[in-house]
Design an enzyme around this catalytic site. Structure first.
Site, short mmCIF file in Angstrom:
data_model
loop_
_atom_site.label_atom_id
_atom_site.label_comp_id
_atom_site.label_asym_id
_atom_site.label_seq_id
_atom_site.Cartn_x
_atom_site.Cartn_y
_atom_site.Cartn_z
N LYS A 23 0.21 -1.02 35.03
CA LYS A 23 -0.58 0.14 35.65
C LYS A 23 -1.55 -0.31 36.79
CE LYS A 23 -1.41 3.21 32.70
NZ LYS A 23 -1.99 4.24 31.86
N ARG A 93 -8.46 3.26 31.06
CA ARG A 93 -7.34 3.08 30.68
C ARG A 93 -6.88 1.78 30.38
NH1 ARG A 93 -6.34 8.11 34.22
NH2 ARG A 93 -5.29 9.69 33.05
N GLY A 102 2.29 4.98 24.63
CA GLY A 102 1.32 5.62 23.42
C GLY A 102 0.72 4.64 22.65
N MET A 104 -1.45 2.24 23.46
CA MET A 104 -3.07 1.91 23.98
C MET A 104 -3.79 3.04 24.19
SD MET A 104 -2.43 -1.15 23.58
CE MET A 104 -3.54 -1.99 24.36
N ARG A 337 5.41 3.92 37.09
CA ARG A 337 5.92 2.88 36.47
C ARG A 337 7.44 2.98 36.40
NH1 ARG A 337 3.39 4.10 30.58
NH2 ARG A 337 4.54 5.99 30.00
N HIS A 455 4.31 12.25 22.84
CA HIS A 455 4.42 10.95 22.36
C HIS A 455 5.81 10.70 21.65
CE1 HIS A 455 3.60 7.86 18.98
NE2 HIS A 455 3.28 7.35 20.21
N SER A 765 28.92 -25.10 14.95
CA SER A 765 28.50 -23.90 15.00
C SER A 765 27.19 -23.88 14.23
CB SER A 765 29.65 -22.71 14.15
OG SER A 765 28.80 -21.54 14.43
N CYS A 832 26.24 -18.62 15.06
CA CYS A 832 26.88 -17.67 14.38
C CYS A 832 25.76 -16.86 13.52
CB CYS A 832 28.10 -17.97 13.59
SG CYS A 832 27.76 -19.39 12.37
N TYR A 852 29.10 -20.31 23.39
CA TYR A 852 29.42 -19.06 23.05
C TYR A 852 28.18 -18.64 22.02
CZ TYR A 852 31.34 -20.91 18.39
OH TYR A 852 31.72 -21.21 17.30
#
Length: 875
Positions: A23, A93, A102, A104, A337, A455, A765, A832, A852
């Protein structure tokens, strides 16, 4: 320790997000772009970290610096804290570096007291506005800073509206609001034990501490855990001079998006309220108007706002979520934002931005949160059933998708029931940040109040949860344990179905069907596949799962658990017969019954995988898991096995282990009973030969994985069973089949002796579920009972079974990779465990050089996108 903890908006920019929070950085950026931003300053995230380091105190040096910047703000605005002629009022804020909608807390109108309110009323000639601002401040300060619940104040407002015979807050007069402020202060004193603070400096430091504290409130901690946000980041605090949307009918406040956050459609989307302050729009207390209506209300402000929206989207090259206030006809920007959006909208927006020339395909792939994909892949309502159903109400389609479950009235109840797997619909008047955990465990959310930016709507969209908001026809019973809608009354055992795409609500159970994914999703995934360097496989034990995974783009199977095939009714008898056998011959006879069943399963899986690699793990669980525990089942099995009940009970007792997860299982079964490994190898190899013959265009190369190895000699022993069996079968066939033998690295000893293990293993794996369990010494079935205490005490931030522990378990994986490659440079490496579908864990797998990842079918697209992002991040 740094020597600067505070920055004016004019001193920062968007690149300082880590220091100023999202912010603060965006307010600084908008200030630099010359946009109408009320002046102010940001107290950095480092100040928050220092606050906790100093035992939850703001130290003297930081306090002095804050007061210096208050003086600068007074100089810029020409107003002074506590001054009766020209008082400075500010908003306080929070603003973490990652958006936490929602989560904070915010305080408006800080700096007011009795004298300031009275003079403000006189000076502005608008006493209603002055006392409306004052009562709001008392309420927010009491709630956020002193933790006196909002409900006490809401009750006082409701009582007064009833006494005055009015429905809306805006219908209360200046005198009513002045009286309300007095009642609020009395409520404060009753609950806190001291008078409401009148000194603006005391108020300011109370508010700053409250924002710092809110970084660690339960809902923020839970949100962080859900979204991979480290606790060490802290939150910044933004102190900004107030502009007022509640001075009368020429003022207002609103929230808007540069594109529709639910669908992704281009064009302004949002809501506003005239004569209101920011909280009113998202709280849902009054029903807001659509942003288009601002064009009629104030054409000049609308045109200016539309121009700013266009500039901001072009500047950030992403859909923007903005807050604005109009004070006496003048526009002010309070926030921008990158907006939260549904999964469907995320894919459309990313593709549209590419087509509009605003971003590259690489950026499009990088900007989508992989976890959001989940929402696209899960079921929608069955069309025929939906057509036959009649809605009992229609609210706002706040977050798309279909949800069906049993009614739950509190977040605590929804969380408790949802954790057991029971489908739950959370039904509330409106949601608040405290409801986050219950929302997370609900299939869907229904609120009676609130708009598309409430919210409930914003948080549900972020979580990919179906939500219908603003259904004003819902009437709650006085005890809060039932509600009426469409002439029906619902309690917590009743079924409800929500359509988050239309806003329709149905008072019945409606079947769901798998989602259809296309267009924009396909384009993004195509780009992702171009950029990723890791393959994505699936964990699948049945042909149906394998086919589903292929549809989602799986490039093979990384884990096929053979034991899951043994629990079906026609097989369990044979496996039980094998377990209670007393001789090798008896065991082989029982295994012979299982052979054709296993072979058939493997054929179906090879067919579904169309020549992609398939890793099949030999039997892993302890044998007692296959035996009955119920007395009737024991009697029936004894009769089937032609042995006495006592004899069977002795067998069951003999298999009992104090810690079966570390007992007689995995490769240890094959060391004890080599005939099990031989039968499974025969099924794997014969199935491969049969499918290879049927599909000569494919190259079937089975990968046989030996589980739970901790010693290379143990691996060599079981490998010989496999190779002797497989080589004999291949020699007798007319197919020159290749196959590989490897192991699952899931015991710490295997990881640290991986150079030895790699002499026998052609692939590793990583079974990170068991590796995590053995490294931590936690049982993954029981850890949930005490991990909450670890989160509360900040010992752990995440569940190590859900997110890979990179410092400990990760170090073992990295060690095993390096040692394995030192012996066998071309060794194939994969993962895996459940971590194979977790984006932050996939990033780690990319860094350590795995070939992988493998995950459940529905997580395959998540893994494909996360793998692409990891490759782009590690270029």
């Amino acid at each position: 320790m740094t020597d600067k903890y505070v920055y004016e908006f004019s001193e920062g920019d968007a690149s300082m997000k880590n220091l100023l929070g999202g912010k603060g950085a965006n307010l600084a950026e908008m200030t630099g772009l010359g946009m109408p931003v009320p002046q102010g300053f940001t107290i950095t995230t480092e100040a928050c970290t220092q606050y906790y380091a100093d035992g939850e105190q703001i130290n003297d040096a930081i306090q002095a610096e804050i007061l210096t910047y208050v003086g600068k703000l007074e100089g810029m605005t020409g107003k002074k804290f506590g001054d009766l002629d020209n008082p400075l009022l500010v908003s306080v804020r929070s603003g973490a570096r990652a958006s936490m909608p929602g989560m904070m807390d915010t305080i408006l109108n800080l700096g007011m007291n009795d004298e300031v309110a009275a003079r403000f009323a006189e000076k502005t000639n608008n006493p209603r506005f002055a006392y409306d601002s004052y009562r709001r401040f008392i309420q927010m300060y009491s709630d956020v800073v002193m933790e006196v619940g909002k409900s006490y104040f809401e009750k006082l407002i409701d009582e007064m509206k009833e006494e005055r015979g009015v429905k809306l807050d805006t219908e209360l007069t200046a005198e009513d609001l002045k009286e309300l402020a007095e009642k609020f202060k009395a409520q404060y004193k009753d609950k806190v034990g001291t008078d409401f603070p009148s000194d603006p400096v005391e108020q300011l430091f109370g508010a700053i501490k409250a924002v710092f504290r809110s970084w660690d409130n339960p809902r923020a901690v839970y949100y962080r855990r859900m979204n991979d946000i480290p606790g060490s980041w802290g939150t910044a605090v933004n102190v900004q001079s107030m502009v007022f949307g509640n001075t009368g009918d020429t003022s207002g406040t609103g929230v808007a998006f540069s594109r529709n956050p639910a669908t992704g459609e281009a064009g302004l989307f949002g809501e506003f309220l005239m004569n209101a302050q920011g909280e009113d729009v998202v709280a849902g207390i009054r029903t807001p108007e659509t942003i288009d209506q601002l064009k009629d209300e104030n054409p000049a402000v609308y045109a200016q706002f539309a121009d700013i929206v266009s500039s901001l989207e072009n500047h950030y090259a992403d859909m923007q979520d903005m807050e604005f206030t109009i004070e006496d006809g003048k526009l002010f920007m309070l926030q921008t934002r990158n907006g939260k959006r549904t999964a469907a909208a995320a894919f459309k927006i990313a593709c549209d931005l590419v087509d509009e020339g605003k971003i590259t395909p690489e950026k499009a792939v990088a900007m989508i949160d992989p976890k959001q994909i989940d929402a696209l892949l899960h079921p929608q309502f069955d069309g025929a059933e939906l057509k036959a159903a009649t809605p009992i109400g229609k609210g706002l389609p706040a977050s798309p998708g279909a949800a069906c479950g049993k009614v739950s009235f509190t977040a605590e109840d929804a969380a408790a029931r949802g954790k057991t797997g029971e489908p739950v619909i959370l039904v509330r008047l409106e949601t608040t940040p405290e409801d986050i955990e219950g929302m997370h465990h609900s299939q869907g959310i229904l609120t009676a109040r609130g708009g598309m930016t409430s919210h409930a709507a914003v948080v549900a969209r972020g979580m990919g949860t179906c939500c219908v908001s603003g259904l004003g026809d819902v009437t709650f019973a006085a005890d809060g344990k039932s509600f009426s809608l469409g002439g029906q009354t619902f309690t917590e055992n009743d079924w409800l179905s929500l359509d988050g795409s239309t806003g329709n609500v149905y008072g019945q159970q409606i079947a769901t069907v798998p989602a259809e994914i296309g267009g924009y999703f396909g384009r993004i995934m195509e780009w992702a596949d171009q950029y990723r360097t890791m393959n994505v496989r699936t964990n699948a034990d049945t042909p149906a799962d394998a086919r589903q995974a292929r549809e989602f783009g799986a490039e093979g199977i990384g884990l096929c658990r053979t034991e899951h095939m043994f629990f079906e009714t026609d097989r369990i008898a044979a496996i039980r017969e094998m377990i209670v056998s007393k001789t090798v011959e008896q065991r082989e006879a029982a295994l012979a019954k299982l052979l054709p069943m296993q072979r058939g399963d493997f054929e179906g899986i090879y067919e579904a995988m169309e020549g992609f690699p398939v890793t099949i793990r030999l039997l892993d669980p302890p044998l007692h898991e296959f035996l009955p525990t119920d007395e009737d089942d024991i009697v029936a099995l004894a009769a089937d096995m032609n042995i006495s009940v006592d004899e069977l009970k002795n067998v069951i007792a003999s298999l009992h282990e104090f810690n079966p997860m570390m007992g007689h299982r995995g490769c240890r079964l094959d060391v004890t009973y080599p005939e099990i490994g031989a039968m499974q190898t025969r099924a794997i190899i014969e199935a491969a030969i049969n499918v290879q013959k049927a599909h000569p265009e494919w190259k079937i190369v089975p990968e046989i994985m030996i589980p739970l190895v901790g010693e290379v000699k143990e691996l060599a022993f079981v490998k010989k069973i496999i190779t002797d069996t497989a080589d004999a079968i291949i020699a007798d066939s007319d197919v020159a089949l290749e196959y590989k033998v490897g192991t699952m690295i899931e015991i710490p000893r295997a990881a640290i002796t991986a150079d030895e293990i790699a002499k026998e293993a052609e692939f590793f794996s990583f079974g990170t579920n068991d590796l995590t369990q053995m490294t931590f010494g936690f049982s993954r079935d029981d850890a949930g009972k005490f991990l909450d205490a670890y989160y509360d005490k900040k010992i752990y931030e995440n569940d190590p079974f859900a997110r890979l522990d990179q410092d400990g378990v990760g170090k073992l994986v990295k060690t095993a990779v390096e040692l394995g490659k030192s012996t066998r440079p071309d060794i194939k490496l994969g993962i895996c465990g459940e971590h194979g579908g977790d984006p932050s864990s996939i990033e780690f797998c990319q860094k350590v050089g795995l070939n992988y990842v493998s995950c459940s079918p529905f997580r395959v697209p998540i893994a494909r996108l996360a793998a692409a992002q990891s490759a782009l991040n590690n270029k």
